[in-house]
Design an enzyme around this catalytic site. Sequence first.
Site, PDB file in Angstrom:
ATOM      1  N   GLY A 121      42.276  36.934  19.374  1.00  0.00           N
ATOM      2  CA  GLY A 121      41.566  38.215  19.344  1.00  0.00           C
ATOM      3  C   GLY A 121      42.300  39.310  20.098  1.00  0.00           C
TER       4      GLY A 121
ATOM      5  N   GLU B 264      44.685  40.572  17.641  1.00  0.00           N
ATOM      6  CA  GLU B 264      43.946  41.348  16.639  1.00  0.00           C
ATOM      7  C   GLU B 264      43.559  42.715  17.197  1.00  0.00           C
ATOM      8  OE1 GLU B 264      41.320  37.968  16.039  1.00  0.00           O
ATOM      9  OE2 GLU B 264      41.792  38.069  13.899  1.00  0.00           O
TER      10      GLU B 264
ATOM     11  N   GLU C  13      44.636  30.398  16.679  1.00  0.00           N
ATOM     12  CA  GLU C  13      43.312  29.891  16.284  1.00  0.00           C
ATOM     13  C   GLU C  13      43.376  28.555  15.553  1.00  0.00           C
ATOM     14  OE1 GLU C  13      44.377  33.003  15.892  1.00  0.00           O
ATOM     15  OE2 GLU C  13      42.780  34.438  16.376  1.00  0.00           O
TER      16      GLU C  13
HETATM   17  N1  COA Z   1      38.880  31.796  26.461  1.00  0.00           N
HETATM   18  C1  COA Z   1      38.274  31.371  27.586  1.00  0.00           C
HETATM   19  N2  COA Z   1      38.933  31.109  28.724  1.00  0.00           N
HETATM   20  C2  COA Z   1      40.259  31.296  28.723  1.00  0.00           C
HETATM   21  C3  COA Z   1      40.957  31.732  27.591  1.00  0.00           C
HETATM   22  C4  COA Z   1      40.203  31.977  26.423  1.00  0.00           C
HETATM   23  N3  COA Z   1      40.770  32.435  25.290  1.00  0.00           N
HETATM   24  N4  COA Z   1      42.272  31.801  27.895  1.00  0.00           N
HETATM   25  C5  COA Z   1      42.394  31.436  29.191  1.00  0.00           C
HETATM   26  N5  COA Z   1      41.174  31.124  29.676  1.00  0.00           N
HETATM   27  C6  COA Z   1      40.841  30.664  31.036  1.00  0.00           C
HETATM   28  C7  COA Z   1      41.201  29.212  31.262  1.00  0.00           C
HETATM   29  O1  COA Z   1      40.178  28.376  30.747  1.00  0.00           O
HETATM   30  C8  COA Z   1      41.308  29.174  32.765  1.00  0.00           C
HETATM   31  O2  COA Z   1      40.001  29.147  33.297  1.00  0.00           O
HETATM   32  P1  COA Z   1      39.670  28.224  34.601  1.00  0.00           P
HETATM   33  O3  COA Z   1      40.558  28.764  35.686  1.00  0.00           O
HETATM   34  O4  COA Z   1      38.222  28.484  34.844  1.00  0.00           O
HETATM   35  O5  COA Z   1      40.021  26.828  34.195  1.00  0.00           O
HETATM   36  C9  COA Z   1      41.917  30.526  33.099  1.00  0.00           C
HETATM   37  O6  COA Z   1      41.638  31.377  31.970  1.00  0.00           O
HETATM   38  C10 COA Z   1      43.405  30.491  33.276  1.00  0.00           C
HETATM   39  O7  COA Z   1      43.975  29.868  32.136  1.00  0.00           O
HETATM   40  P2  COA Z   1      45.194  28.836  32.224  1.00  0.00           P
HETATM   41  O8  COA Z   1      45.273  28.125  30.906  1.00  0.00           O
HETATM   42  O9  COA Z   1      45.045  28.004  33.452  1.00  0.00           O
HETATM   43  O10 COA Z   1      46.377  29.869  32.445  1.00  0.00           O
HETATM   44  P3  COA Z   1      47.895  29.750  31.993  1.00  0.00           P
HETATM   45  O11 COA Z   1      48.543  30.987  32.539  1.00  0.00           O
HETATM   46  O12 COA Z   1      48.457  28.432  32.360  1.00  0.00           O
HETATM   47  O13 COA Z   1      47.868  29.821  30.371  1.00  0.00           O
HETATM   48  C11 COA Z   1      47.240  30.755  28.221  1.00  0.00           C
HETATM   49  C12 COA Z   1      47.485  30.999  29.727  1.00  0.00           C
HETATM   50  C13 COA Z   1      46.753  32.080  27.675  1.00  0.00           C
HETATM   51  C14 COA Z   1      48.531  30.340  27.518  1.00  0.00           C
HETATM   52  C15 COA Z   1      46.192  29.657  28.039  1.00  0.00           C
HETATM   53  O14 COA Z   1      45.074  29.941  28.868  1.00  0.00           O
HETATM   54  C16 COA Z   1      45.654  29.540  26.614  1.00  0.00           C
HETATM   55  O15 COA Z   1      46.289  28.931  25.771  1.00  0.00           O
HETATM   56  N6  COA Z   1      44.485  30.155  26.322  1.00  0.00           N
HETATM   57  C17 COA Z   1      43.835  30.077  25.032  1.00  0.00           C
HETATM   58  C18 COA Z   1      44.536  30.945  24.024  1.00  0.00           C
HETATM   59  C19 COA Z   1      43.870  30.856  22.657  1.00  0.00           C
HETATM   60  O16 COA Z   1      43.809  29.821  22.018  1.00  0.00           O
HETATM   61  N7  COA Z   1      43.357  32.022  22.187  1.00  0.00           N
HETATM   62  C20 COA Z   1      42.747  32.138  20.923  1.00  0.00           C
HETATM   63  C21 COA Z   1      41.269  32.035  21.038  1.00  0.00           C
HETATM   64  S1  COA Z   1      40.471  32.170  19.466  1.00  0.00           S
END
Ligand code: COA
Length: 259
Positions: A110, A113, A133
């Site tokens: 998102g 997007e 996604e």
């Molecule tokens: N939704 C909800 N929470 C999210 C999030 C998301 N899209 N992206 C990150 N967070 C949260 C994590 O759950 C974590 O929360 P916590 O500390 O309570 O456990 C916090 O943000 C930090 O994330 P973390 O993964 O530890 O950080 P990172 O720097 O190692 O990695 C990302 C960052 C963005 C690569 C990884 O968080 C990720 O892959 N996020 C999801 C991305 C995704 O799939 N987006 C599409 C959604 S439709």
Amino acid sequence: MVYQNILLETNERISTLTINRPDKRNALNQATRDEILQALNSLNRSAETRVLIVTGAGDKAFIAGADIGEFEGRTALTQRESMKGSRIFDALEDFPKPVIAMINGFCLGGGMELALACDIRIASDGAKLGQPEINLGIIPGGGGTQRLTRLVGEGKAMELILTGDLIDAVEAKAIGLVNDVVPARELQDRVRGLAGRIAEKSPIALRMAKEAVKTASRLNLREGLDRETDLFSLTFASEDKTEGVRAFLEKRKPDFKGR
Ligand code: COA
């Protein structure tokens, strides 16, 4: 208006909307989407705002996508209902003033997007972009399949959406996804400089120009050319057009008032 999830500031005709959930990598939950919509409504009405910059708080993420926690427990029906209420992507695309996405880190799902719904995208050299996604067993639902495809072409859009792979900012520029890549420490100055140059133009001409360019992906060529003619002619009704032409002929800088 007091916001919990975003920061809003306006300085020298440039407003900056910052998604402020750095601990969650600025993931977009419902409350944040609602606040973005409210902020866009108030910025739209404010004559002080001529250009909008959208960015994420902290140095890790622009926006890491929708808040995945909110997906748990949602059914097809409740998900559809929740999307109707806050169409931030369309609201940004239709926002009548120029919008620049300042991509300062992860720009995913998102978040991508949202960036795609902005008019210009500038990324820091450490940014990572993608539509992951597919890894959750879902697909982009905020315009990704449509706006990404229009921007970078079907082949690249397919690759990004089907693999969920992230690309770096340099590759994003090479495929036309971002306009420019700048060193992280220069990102704010570069984006503010760009916003400042745009903010000096006639707000009326900017509005007509944005609408005309947007028309290119909505109408066929003949209809788009007719729309451009209408919008071009309409600028001749503005004081800004009189000022712009006169300033050129008098060899001075125009002072556009937005009238
Ligand atoms: N939704 C909800 N929470 C999210 C999030 C998301 N899209 N992206 C990150 N967070 C949260 C994590 O759950 C974590 O929360 P916590 O500390 O309570 O456990 C916090 O943000 C930090 O994330 P973390 O993964 O530890 O950080 P990172 O720097 O190692 O990695 C990302 C960052 C963005 C690569 C990884 O968080 C990720 O892959 N996020 C999801 C991305 C995704 O799939 N987006 C599409 C959604 S439709």
